[in-house]
Design an enzyme around this catalytic site. Structure first.
Site, PDB file in Angstrom:
ATOM      1  N   ASP A  93       0.806  -1.229   0.000  1.00  0.00           N
ATOM      2  CA  ASP A  93       0.000   0.000   0.000  1.00  0.00           C
ATOM      3  C   ASP A  93       0.838   1.279   0.000  1.00  0.00           C
ATOM      4  O   ASP A  93       2.012   1.268   0.383  1.00  0.00           O
ATOM      5  CB  ASP A  93      -0.878   0.037   1.259  1.00  0.00           C
ATOM      6  CG  ASP A  93      -2.046  -0.939   1.171  1.00  0.00           C
ATOM      7  OD1 ASP A  93      -2.020  -1.804   0.269  1.00  0.00           O
ATOM      8  OD2 ASP A  93      -2.958  -0.841   2.010  1.00  0.00           O
TER       9      ASP A  93
ATOM     10  N   HIS B 140       3.568  -2.207   3.448  1.00  0.00           N
ATOM     11  CA  HIS B 140       3.668  -0.884   2.814  1.00  0.00           C
ATOM     12  C   HIS B 140       5.016  -0.770   2.100  1.00  0.00           C
ATOM     13  O   HIS B 140       6.061  -0.882   2.751  1.00  0.00           O
ATOM     14  CB  HIS B 140       3.515   0.218   3.864  1.00  0.00           C
ATOM     15  CG  HIS B 140       2.169   0.198   4.518  1.00  0.00           C
ATOM     16  ND1 HIS B 140       1.869  -0.654   5.564  1.00  0.00           N
ATOM     17  CD2 HIS B 140       1.033   0.889   4.251  1.00  0.00           C
ATOM     18  CE1 HIS B 140       0.605  -0.473   5.929  1.00  0.00           C
ATOM     19  NE2 HIS B 140       0.064   0.458   5.143  1.00  0.00           N
TER      20      HIS B 140
HETATM   21 ZN   LIG Z   1      -2.807   3.230   3.214  1.00  0.00          ZN
END
Ligand SMILES: [Zn+2]
Length: 465
Positions: free
Chosen positions: A272, A414
């Site tokens: 992400d 992430h």
């Molecule tokens: Zn996010």
């Protein structure tokens, strides 16, 4: 005297010529007429044979044309659609013209066959027969079969999208597939798509449950409610929309099913908040080395800053999804704002990669019914949180994942944090040791993920209300 004889001779010759001529004419008409009678008898016989095993009561109206030698016949039900009759007539005329100089017959009819319980296949058939002088019989030449159309048994006239989908989520899924096809067709015609065209495709509501459709043998033609990019209809392969239509209406039984091997274990790595110019690139190199396809939920604003990285993600076979433009909690903003976030990100992704995202991950996983409807894409959550943004320690990240992973897990990481990317080699190695294979989200969900639903893992799908 001689003159008189000559006159008599000429007179006799004249009479003889007339008599012979008349006899010849008589004899010829005998033969020819007999042949014509013969021809007409065989025409009748052929029609009877042709309709022998057909439901004759369905043929309530017929038209025949006759210029003595060339005959044509049309059969159809009196309840038949006027357009169908027109097409059948036109098809008959084409065949009749080709055969007009010979003793021949053209036989046209609407043929309906049951495909399965839900479908019938309708064809306009035109058969051509020609008289064979040698065998004195009507010979079958061939047939034209135009407009093969598959119709719903329950609703034989002009089926609509609502007749083949189950619910609104199916409709939304088909909408995105059509949007993508519109854009890719456009890209083939001209290399660049301007902003106005992109807006048309993404915001013009040209599909609805009442859109008219035509079921063809391997595709479905959808007529748009309004024009988009100058197009009013489109053929979509049945295979492409298979998970979103009623299986009863699918006439092709051999369509490939894209599903995973039940005996093996899979996980999907999802990344992400990128892409950025540093750690995302490093991650891409690592994934390439490991031959792993992952899923990236990108932020529109990051894509606009790093379009070449976004392009690389798609180019290297990873799946791309939207994660909004500026990362707001979508349940805390207006629906107009949600719409704007979604649209801006779609555009950013399309400009950078040439594809539209088919998945959405809401920031913080925050979503509700109204938001999900506005987004219009399947909502992808996760059931393994690496907590990488918090711990920022590669061993802790790996341990967290390994401790909570199971078959069908969606793992949240992430790619904008250096530590997260550094944890990937060890994480991959540990997961492989435990027998997991890596797939994209669409692969994990067998391409059947639906809008208005959220997915936490392979076995955890929840409807959003
Ligand atoms: Zn996010």
């Amino acid at each position: 005297m001689r003159k008189k004889l000559l006159l008599i001779a000429i007179f006799c010759a004249l009479i003889l010529t007339l008599v012979v001529g008349a006899m010849y004419k008589y004899l010829m008409s005998q033969v020819y007429g007999e042949e014509q009678t013969n021809f007409e008898m065989q025409v009748e016989k052929t029609i009877k044979t042709e309709f022998f095993d057909r439901d004759i009561t369905q043929i309530e109206e017929s038209k025949s044309g006759d210029n003595q030698y060339n005959k044509y016949y049309l059969y159809y039900s009196a309840t038949e659609n006027k357009n169908i009759i027109k097409q059948l007539e036109a098809q008959t005329q084409v065949a009749s013209k080709q055969l007009k100089d010979s003793r021949s017959m053209v036989l046209s009819y609407v043929n309906e066959e049951k495909v399965n319980d839900a479908l019938i296949n309708r064809q306009l058939v035109t058969k051509e027969y020609i008289w064979d002088d040698k065998t004195k019989s009507l010979k079958y030449l061939g047939e034209l079969k135009e407009l093969s159309e598959i119709l719903l048994s329950k609703n034989r006239n002009e089926p609509r999208l609502k007749d083949i989908v189950n619910d609104e989520s199916d409709l939304l899924a088909i909408n995105r597939i059509v949007q993508e096809q519109l854009l890719s067709t456009r890209t083939k015609l001209k290399s660049t798509i301007d902003e106005e065209e992109l807006d048309q495709v993404l915001t013009n509501d040209f599909l609805s449950k009442d859109s008219k459709i035509t079921l063809l043998p391997h595709s479905i033609q959808i007529a748009f409610d309004k024009e988009v990019l100058g197009v009013t209809k489109m053929n979509v392969d049945t295979e492409k929309i298979l998970p979103f239509i009623d299986p009863a209406i699918v006439s092709d039984n051999n369509l490939p099913k894209k599903s995973l091997d039940q005996k093996r274990n899979y996980v999907a790595l999802t990344f992400d908040d990128g892409p950025n110019d540093t750690s995302t690139k490093k991650l891409l190199r690592e994934l390439k080395k490991e031959k792993i396809k992952a899923t990236f939920f990108v932020l529109g604003q990051m894509v606009d800053k790093n379009p070449e990285v976004a392009k690389k993600i798609v180019g290297e076979g990873h799946e791309i999804g939207s994660h909004s433009y500026t990362h707001p909690d979508l349940t805390q903003v207006t629906l107009d704002k949600v719409k704007e976030e979604v649209l801006k990100t779609d555009k950013a992704i399309f400009h950078a990669t040439g594809v539209l995202p088919k998945l959405f991950r809401p920031p913080y996983g925050a979503v509700n019914g109204a938001v999900a409807k506005t987004i219009g894409l399947p909502i992808i959550q996760w059931n393994v949180d690496s907590e990488d943004w918090q711990v920022k320690n590669k061993d802790l990240i790996v341990n967290k994942v390994i401790d909570t992973v199971e078959n069908g897990s969606i793992i949240l990481i992430h790619d904008i944090h250096e530590r997260s990317v550094e944890s990937i080699p060890e994480m991959v190695s540990q997961l492989r040791k435990r027998g997991y294979e890596f797939v994209t989200i669409s692969e994990l969900l067998s391409y059947g993920q639906k809008p208005l639903n959220q997915y936490f893992g392979l076995a955890d799908q929840r409807e959003i209300k």
